[in-house]
Every structure is written in structure tokens, then in C-alpha cells.
Motif scaffolding. Structure first.
Motif, PDB file in Angstrom:
ATOM      1  N   LEU A   1      -4.702  -5.393  -3.902  1.00  0.00           N
ATOM      2  CA  LEU A   1      -5.126  -4.382  -2.937  1.00  0.00           C
ATOM      3  C   LEU A   1      -6.627  -4.451  -2.675  1.00  0.00           C
ATOM      4  O   LEU A   1      -7.080  -4.240  -1.541  1.00  0.00           O
TER       5      LEU A   1
ATOM      6  N   PHE B   1      -7.169   1.258  -0.134  1.00  0.00           N
ATOM      7  CA  PHE B   1      -6.107   1.472  -1.118  1.00  0.00           C
ATOM      8  C   PHE B   1      -6.444   0.851  -2.469  1.00  0.00           C
ATOM      9  O   PHE B   1      -7.078  -0.201  -2.549  1.00  0.00           O
TER      10      PHE B   1
ATOM     11  N   HIS C   1      -5.656   6.238  -2.343  1.00  0.00           N
ATOM     12  CA  HIS C   1      -6.396   5.708  -1.195  1.00  0.00           C
ATOM     13  C   HIS C   1      -7.455   6.705  -0.724  1.00  0.00           C
ATOM     14  O   HIS C   1      -7.401   7.896  -1.047  1.00  0.00           O
TER      15      HIS C   1
ATOM     16  N   ARG D   1       0.809  -1.224   0.000  1.00  0.00           N
ATOM     17  CA  ARG D   1       0.000   0.000   0.000  1.00  0.00           C
ATOM     18  C   ARG D   1       0.839   1.270   0.000  1.00  0.00           C
ATOM     19  O   ARG D   1       0.481   2.272  -0.607  1.00  0.00           O
TER      20      ARG D   1
END
Length: 270
Positions: free
Chosen positions: A243, A230, A130, A66
Motif C-alpha cells: 500500500l 491507505f 486511510h 485498499r
């Protein structure tokens, strides 16, 4: 200088530029509302803040799919000036004028520095697109504003480490806001405020003082609770799939455990 004196300097500059900043924020608020102001503090003070920043080896390293960055939030471990600067952005007059600029009802700073404090990013560090966690640490109030004060002198756009606002979604090119020395950026946080930090390409460290403001109401009525969520950039298909799986797993945990399996350590324990 103490937080009251620094807060007064911040307030005076915001007040002087209030009309321009309000226009900038309101013209962007339907997507990701934001404004920025340069030279928010006297140059000598800004340079002192930078010099007092801890080294990356004295901060907490976060490296995963991330993000890759360094954090410092237990402020009594660092130079007093850094704590005074952070809480200057929580001065009552500063909070009130930013609320006026952003046309928001009463908003509240966060003395716990939940997800706030100091951040340092060196070569190859990055932060994927994000959404910030929607709430405070106790899930009582909504996170509505993100304040970023950049403190590295002579930072150049080509160094990377710049704020990216994905105003038109993750399939379109983001708006880049340079992490310019002595610049304050204020951006809205809600269910569509995707943002990232571009990878740093230079052997230099981008420093930032970070605060969040909260409210009893979300910015948009349609906003819903979410964890820090994310995604990857459009060209990173495999990473994006991974993710999204990670987001689903962490969201499932939060449905069972309201505050997570363990208390988030990213807060100032006084």
C-alpha cells in the motif's frame, strides 16, 4: 419529506444537544476531533431511508487491496428520499451549527458529492486505515469534516463494519465507534486523521449516508496536500508495504497532473 423538512429535524436535534456535542468534539480535537449523536431523525423516517437504499447489485463495486465496498452517488438513479436526506445534511442551518460545535470558521457543503453519497458494505467488506483526500475535486478548498449517517436497523457491534479512529497512530489500538442505526458521526479530516472500517462478519449490509464539508483553510496549519492515502493494520506487514508503494505511485501522478490523469468519476453529475 423534502430536504428542508429533514434538515430542520437534524438542526433541532443538534441544537438541543449542542453543549454536549461541542464538549465531545473539543476534548478530542487535538488528535481526531469527532462527535456522534443518536436518534438524529425520527425512527419511522430512519427506517424508510434504510428501505429505500439500493441493493449492492445496483451500486458500484470497489474491490482492491485498499477497500471492498459499494458506492452510489448518481442520485437521480435512486429513490428521491435518498437524495433529499443527503442534501438535508447540507442545509444552511445544519452546516452552521456543526461549524459552531466543531469551533471552525465558515465551512461549505459539497453539492457535487465528491467522494460522498451512499455506501453499502456486506459480508467481508472492509476499508483499510486511510487519510481522506485533503481537498475538493478542484483542489480549491480543504476537506475538514466527514459526516456519516448510519441507516441499518439493529446493527450490532460484533457485526463489524464499525468506524475505527486511529487517534494515537497506526501502531496503537484504534477507538471503535459503532455504526449504530440512526446515528450521525462527525469527524475531522486532516493529515493525521487515520480511520478505517472493520471487516463485516455477518450476512447483512451496513448502509451509510456520507457528506463532506470543506473550508478555505485546513484544520491544522501543518496540513499539506495529499491524495487518499491507505495503510494496513499493524499485523499486515506485507500488505502495508504494498500500500505504501501504491501511495507513492499515485502521489507522483498527482504531482504531474493536478487533478489526476482523469476526472474522478465519484461525483454527482446533475
Amino acid at each position: 419529506m423534502n430536504r428542508i423538512e429533514i434538515g430542520h429535524l437534524i438542526y433541532k436535534n443538534l441544537l438541543k444537544n449542542k453543549a454536549v456535542l461541542k464538549e465531545q468534539y473539543l476534548s478530542s480535537k487535538d488528535k481526531i476531533g469527532y462527535f456522534f449523536i443518536d436518534d438524529i431523525l425520527p425512527k419511522e423516517l430512519a427506517e424508510s431511508i434504510y428501505k429505500k437504499f439500493p441493493k449492492t447489485e445496483d451500486a458500484i463495486k470497489k474491490k482492491n487491496l485498499r477497500e471492498f465496498k459499494y458506492l452510489a452517488y448518481q442520485m437521480d438513479k435512486y429513490d428521491d428520499l435518498l437524495e433529499e436526506v443527503i442534501y438535508a445534511f447540507q442545509d444552511k442551518k445544519v452546516v452552521e451549527i456543526i461549524a459552531e460545535i466543531c469551533d471552525l470558521p465558515s465551512i461549505f457543503p459539497d453539492e457535487n458529492l465528491y467522494a460522498g453519497g451512499l455506501s453499502l458494505m456486506g459480508k467481508d467488506n472492509f476499508l483499510n486505515p486511510h487519510l481522506d483526500n485533503s481537498h475538493d475535486k478542484d483542489r480549491n478548498r480543504w476537506r475538514v469534516l466527514n459526516l456519516l449517517y448510519y441507516a441499518t436497523p439493529n446493527w450490532q457491534l460484533e457485526n463489524g463494519g464499525n468506524l475505527e479512529l486511529w487517534q494515537n497512530g497506526l501502531k496503537e489500538k484504534p477507538l471503535t465507534v459503532k455504526s449504530k442505526f440512526n446515528r450521525l458521526v462527525v469527524m475531522a479530516t486532516h493529515s493525521n486523521s487515520w480511520h478505517s472500517v472493520s471487516k463485516i462478519s455477518e450476512e447483512n449490509v451496513r448502509t451509510c449516508v456520507s457528506n463532506y464539508y470543506f473550508s478555505d483553510k485546513p484544520i491544522f496549519d501543518s496540513d499539506t496536500f495529499h491524495i487518499t492515502t491507505f495503510r494496513a493494520k499493524p499485523s499486515e506487514k506485507i500488505k502495508d508495504s504494498l500500500l505504501q508503494i501504491d501511495n507513492t505511485l499515485r502521489s507522483t501522478v498527482r504531482k504531474v497532473f493536478k487533478k489526476g490523469v482523469r476526472e474522478n468519476p465519484h461525483q454527482y453529475k446533475k
